[in-house]
Design a protein around this motif. Sequence first.
Motif, PDB file in Angstrom:
ATOM      1  N   ALA A  90       0.833  -1.206   0.000  1.00 31.39           N
ATOM      2  CA  ALA A  90       0.000   0.000   0.000  1.00 31.39           C
ATOM      3  C   ALA A  90       0.865   1.253   0.000  1.00 31.39           C
ATOM      4  O   ALA A  90       0.594   2.202  -0.745  1.00 31.39           O
ATOM      5  CB  ALA A  90      -0.935  -0.007   1.210  1.00 31.39           C
ATOM      6  N   GLU A  94       0.927   3.906  -3.072  1.00 23.73           N
ATOM      7  CA  GLU A  94       0.470   5.281  -2.836  1.00 23.73           C
ATOM      8  C   GLU A  94       1.561   6.299  -3.149  1.00 23.73           C
ATOM      9  O   GLU A  94       1.288   7.362  -3.703  1.00 23.73           O
ATOM     10  CB  GLU A  94      -0.022   5.437  -1.393  1.00 23.73           C
ATOM     11  N   HIS A 169      -6.384   2.430   1.647  1.00 28.45           N
ATOM     12  CA  HIS A 169      -5.784   1.364   0.836  1.00 28.45           C
ATOM     13  C   HIS A 169      -5.421   0.161   1.710  1.00 28.45           C
ATOM     14  O   HIS A 169      -5.753  -0.992   1.382  1.00 28.45           O
ATOM     15  CB  HIS A 169      -4.536   1.922   0.150  1.00 28.45           C
ATOM     16  N   ASN A 173      -7.502  -3.683   1.596  1.00 30.59           N
ATOM     17  CA  ASN A 173      -6.840  -4.974   1.360  1.00 30.59           C
ATOM     18  C   ASN A 173      -6.889  -5.865   2.596  1.00 30.59           C
ATOM     19  O   ASN A 173      -7.155  -7.071   2.499  1.00 30.59           O
ATOM     20  CB  ASN A 173      -5.386  -4.740   0.941  1.00 30.59           C
TER      21      ASN A 173
END
Length: 260
Positions: A90, A94, A169, A173
């Motif tokens: 993540a 990002e 994010h 997940n």
Amino acid sequence: MEFAVMGVAAAFGIFAIVWLARNRRPIGRSLGFTVSRWTVPEILVGLAIPLLVIGLVFLVEWALGAIRVGAGAEDWSGLGGAVGEIIFFAVFEEVLFRVLLLTALVILLRRLSAGRWIAVAIVAVIFGAVHLTNDNATLIGAFGTALGGVIYGIAYLGTRAIWLPLFLHISWNLSQALWGFPVSGTTRWPGWVTSTSVEGGEVLNGGAYGPEAGVPGMLARLVIIALVFLYLKLVWKDGSIRTLTFAPDPLKHPKPTVAA
């Protein structure tokens, strides 16, 4: 494709940093690396929204008979490593897609009234396309993933900080893994239940790619977008959805202020 995207994002990131420096912008804060009184709320909101929404997706798919639910993982010894892996990917994505690529596109398109929305859309399409290399990937799954890119782009530009998109994010997940779903085609992480796709129910459950490729999962993405906008409007009452501007420019306003 991944290496090409990494190279392009790095080049765009260098451009953004040079532009910020030449225009005397605070580079770290302009790239979203800032801590304010809103950092903790953004982390908590980012964690809470997907956890709640994915829980609803699980209940909907179960009620519709799109998944078979079984016992969760018996061995949780690898949980720490799984969480670390989810956080790593993540953070990497990002920084690559939002901090570097999106920031640069916003600068390039800054003179267009819809420039921010165009930038978010471009990066979201690239974000979805990159995931076509994942196991069990499909065009529908890539589209669902691109909707995630829209979420993170809105959160990043809306708050002018990395925290809300990053934790949205991470939580998306992690929540999928905990509810036993595949995570963008990956099934190696333990969950407190197992959610097995029912044959013929791919329209609802997303098949081996996971909820992102199913109708409930895509609708969940839209719900999250609405909740992100709700949060942004609560904090910055005068913010504009049309121009995607909420948090003040860090150069003009050193610290974000809550709307009266």
